[in-house]
Write a protein that holds these residues in place. Structure first.
Motif, PDB file in Angstrom:
ATOM      1  N   THR A  39      -8.820 117.304  44.151  1.00 24.48           N
ATOM      2  CA  THR A  39      -9.225 116.467  43.005  1.00 24.48           C
ATOM      3  C   THR A  39      -8.008 115.916  42.294  1.00 24.48           C
ATOM      4  O   THR A  39      -6.943 116.522  42.275  1.00 24.48           O
ATOM      5  CB  THR A  39     -10.076 117.294  42.022  1.00 24.48           C
ATOM      6  N   ASP A  40      -8.171 114.752  41.684  1.00 19.14           N
ATOM      7  CA  ASP A  40      -7.087 114.136  40.928  1.00 19.14           C
ATOM      8  C   ASP A  40      -7.006 114.687  39.512  1.00 19.14           C
ATOM      9  O   ASP A  40      -6.036 114.469  38.808  1.00 19.14           O
ATOM     10  CB  ASP A  40      -7.287 112.617  40.872  1.00 19.14           C
ATOM     11  N   ASP A  41      -8.089 115.356  39.047  1.00 18.70           N
ATOM     12  CA  ASP A  41      -8.095 115.858  37.683  1.00 18.70           C
ATOM     13  C   ASP A  41      -7.181 117.074  37.568  1.00 18.70           C
ATOM     14  O   ASP A  41      -7.206 117.962  38.408  1.00 18.70           O
ATOM     15  CB  ASP A  41      -9.509 116.291  37.269  1.00 18.70           C
ATOM     16  N   ASP A  75      -4.736 112.374  30.364  1.00 17.24           N
ATOM     17  CA  ASP A  75      -5.455 113.432  31.089  1.00 17.24           C
ATOM     18  C   ASP A  75      -6.485 114.148  30.223  1.00 17.24           C
ATOM     19  O   ASP A  75      -6.554 115.378  30.180  1.00 17.24           O
ATOM     20  CB  ASP A  75      -4.463 114.453  31.669  1.00 17.24           C
ATOM     21  N   PRO A  78     -12.642 114.750  31.622  1.00 20.88           N
ATOM     22  CA  PRO A  78     -13.641 113.690  31.851  1.00 20.88           C
ATOM     23  C   PRO A  78     -15.035 114.024  31.343  1.00 20.88           C
ATOM     24  O   PRO A  78     -15.861 113.120  31.226  1.00 20.88           O
ATOM     25  CB  PRO A  78     -13.634 113.533  33.373  1.00 20.88           C
ATOM     26  N   ASP A  79     -15.313 115.297  31.018  1.00 20.05           N
ATOM     27  CA  ASP A  79     -16.640 115.639  30.511  1.00 20.05           C
ATOM     28  C   ASP A  79     -16.697 115.625  28.983  1.00 20.05           C
ATOM     29  O   ASP A  79     -17.696 116.033  28.388  1.00 20.05           O
ATOM     30  CB  ASP A  79     -17.078 117.008  31.029  1.00 20.05           C
ATOM     31  N   LYS A  99      -9.967 106.061  30.090  1.00 19.89           N
ATOM     32  CA  LYS A  99     -10.508 105.995  31.442  1.00 19.89           C
ATOM     33  C   LYS A  99     -11.168 107.326  31.810  1.00 19.89           C
ATOM     34  O   LYS A  99     -10.734 108.394  31.391  1.00 19.89           O
ATOM     35  CB  LYS A  99      -9.409 105.657  32.446  1.00 19.89           C
ATOM     36  N   ASN A 100     -12.222 107.237  32.568  1.00 25.20           N
ATOM     37  CA  ASN A 100     -12.985 108.400  33.050  1.00 25.20           C
ATOM     38  C   ASN A 100     -13.814 109.097  31.979  1.00 25.20           C
ATOM     39  O   ASN A 100     -14.503 110.069  32.278  1.00 25.20           O
ATOM     40  CB  ASN A 100     -12.063 109.440  33.713  1.00 25.20           C
ATOM     41  N   LYS A 102     -16.651 108.637  30.705  1.00 21.49           N
ATOM     42  CA  LYS A 102     -17.949 107.962  30.779  1.00 21.49           C
ATOM     43  C   LYS A 102     -19.047 108.699  30.015  1.00 21.49           C
ATOM     44  O   LYS A 102     -20.117 108.137  29.782  1.00 21.49           O
ATOM     45  CB  LYS A 102     -18.361 107.788  32.240  1.00 21.49           C
ATOM     46  N   PRO A 124     -14.683 101.668  29.559  1.00 20.80           N
ATOM     47  CA  PRO A 124     -15.249 102.821  30.296  1.00 20.80           C
ATOM     48  C   PRO A 124     -16.303 103.605  29.506  1.00 20.80           C
ATOM     49  O   PRO A 124     -17.005 104.427  30.078  1.00 20.80           O
ATOM     50  CB  PRO A 124     -14.026 103.706  30.568  1.00 20.80           C
TER      51      PRO A 124
END
Length: 356
Positions: A39-41, A75, A78-79, A99-100, A102, A124
Motif C-alpha cells: 500500500t502507498d499509505d 499523509d 484517508p478515513d 487528496k484521498n 473522500k 476530492p
C-alpha cells in the motif's frame, strides 16, 4: 519399521527453515496475505495510517489545532471524517492538500492566515458537509466548493464581493455565515444566493451593506442583518420571503419601514429593530397573524397608537405576544392607552421606560 520412520521424517526434511515471528506478525497473518500488493499509505504495522506529527487522531478525527502549522500536514489518514486545523499559521490551501480524504465531513480552518485557496483544493472532498473558514484573510470565497456542503461559515475575513458563480449549485447549503466582512451592497451580485435552494439561515452582520440583499431564496427562515448601514426597509426588500420566521435588523440606521413590508413575511415570529432611528412603530404589526416578539428599544419612538400592536377589536386569531420591548424611547408610558396592548395577555411581556 525403517519404512515407517522414513515416512515420519520426510515432512520435516522438506520444511522451510524456522523463522521467528513477532506478535504483530501473528495479528496480521491472514490467508493469502503474502500475495497482497504493497500500500502507498504510511502505516504502522497493525495500526493503520500514521497520524501526522504532533497531531492527535482518534476515531477518524484528526486534531492539528494550535500547533503553529504553516501548511496543511501531509499523509493525512484517508478515513478521516473531521479535520481540525484551527489556530495555526496556514497561509494557502493548495491543490492536493486534501487528496484521498473522500470521507471528510467537516473541515475546520478557523483563525489562520489563509488568503488563497486553489480552485481545485476541495475537489476530492465529495462528502464534505461543514466548511469553517472564519477569521482568515480571504477576499473572496472560492469557486468549486463541494456540492455536498450544508454549512459554510466565513465571518471575520476580508471578503468584499459575493458572486453568483461561487454559490451556484450549492443546493444542500442550509447555513451561511458571512458577518464582519467589508461587504458593500454593490459587492453583492443580484441573485447571488438564488442557487441555494435549501438555504434556511443567513447572517451578513457588521458589514457595510446599506440595503437588504436582492433575490434572497424563499427557503429562508432566519435573516440576520444586524450592525450594518441600512437606513430604510422597502417592501420589495422582503418580497418572496414567505417562510421567514426571524428577522434581525438591530444596530442599523433605519428610520422608516415602508407600509406593506411586513405583508411579505406572513410567517414572521420575531422582529428585531432595536437600536435604530425609528420614530414610530412599523405599520402592519397589528394585522400580522404570527408575530410574537418585537424589539423596538433604543429608537426615537415618541408615541404609541392604540392599533399599532393589536388588530381592530379583539381578534383572537392573532398569536399572543411573548415579548415587546419599548424601553429607551422618548414615549412616556403614562401617555400610552392601556388598550394599545389589549392582545397581550402577560403584562411582563411589555417593557417600557428608562429613557434618558
Amino acid at each position: 519399521r525403517l519404512a515407517l520412520l522414513f515416512v515420519l521424517l520426510l515432512p520435516a526434511c522438506l520444511a522451510k527453515p524456522f523463522h521467528q515471528q513477532g506478535l504483530f506478525d501473528f495479528m496480521l497473518e491472514d490467508e493469502g496475505s503474502a500475495d497482497m500488493p504493497p500500500t502507498d499509505d504510511p502505516v504502522i504495522s497493525g495500526f493503520g495510517p500514521v497520524c501526522p506529527f504532533r497531531c492527535q487522531c482518534h476515531l477518524r478525527v484528526v486534531q492539528c489545532s494550535d500547533l503553529g502549522l504553516e501548511k496543511v500536514p501531509r499523509d493525512l489518514p484517508p478515513d478521516t471524517t473531521l479535520l481540525d486545523l484551527q489556530n495555526n499559521k496556514i497561509t494557502e490551501i493548495k491543490e492536493g492538500d486534501f487528496k484521498n480524504l473522500k470521507n471528510l465531513h467537516a473541515l475546520i480552518l478557523v483563525n489562520n492566515k489563509i488568503s488563497k485557496i486553489s480552485p481545485l483544493a476541495f475537489a476530492p472532498l465529495k462528502k464534505l458537509e461543514r466548511l469553517y473558514l472564519s477569521k482568515n484573510n480571504l477576499k473572496e470565497l472560492p469557486e468549486n466548493m463541494p456540492k455536498s456542503l450544508q454549512e459554510i461559515r466565513a465571518h471575520e475575513n476580508e471578503i468584499s464581493k459575493l458572486r453568483k458563480a461561487v454559490f451556484n449549485g450549492l443546493n444542500q447549503v442550509i447555513v451561511l455565515e458571512l458577518g464582519t466582512n467589508p461587504i458593500k451592497s454593490s459587492g453583492i451580485e443580484n441573485g447571488a444566493f438564488q442557487g441555494m435552494k435549501r438555504l434556511s439561515y443567513i447572517r451578513i452582520a457588521d458589514t457595510n451593506i446599506t440595503s437588504i440583499p436582492k433575490g434572497l431564496p424563499p427557503s429562508l427562515t432566519e435573516l440576520h442583518l444586524d450592525g450594518n448601514k441600512i437606513s430604510k426597509i422597502d417592501a420589495d426588500g422582503l418580497s418572496g420571503l414567505t417562510n421567514l420566521a426571524k428577522l434581525g435588523l438591530s444596530f442599523n440606521s433605519i428610520s422608516s419601514v415602508e407600509n406593506g413590508s411586513l405583508n411579505n413575511v406572513p410567517h414572521l415570529r420575531e422582529l428585531h429593530l432595536n437600536n435604530n432611528e425609528l420614530v414610530r412603530v412599523p405599520g402592519g404589526l397589528g394585522e400580522h397573524k404570527y408575530i410574537q416578539v418585537v424589539y423596538l428599544h433604543n429608537n426615537k419612538i415618541a408615541s404609541i397608537g392604540i392599533n399599532d400592536f393589536c388588530p381592530l377589536g379583539y381578534n383572537t386569531k392573532k398569536a399572543s405576544y411573548s415579548g415587546v420591548s419599548l424601553f429607551s424611547n422618548p414615549v412616556q408610558y403614562w401617555e400610552i392607552q392601556p388598550s394599545a396592548f389589549r392582545c397581550i395577555h402577560e403584562r411582563s411581556a411589555v417593557q417600557i421606560g428608562n429613557y434618558k
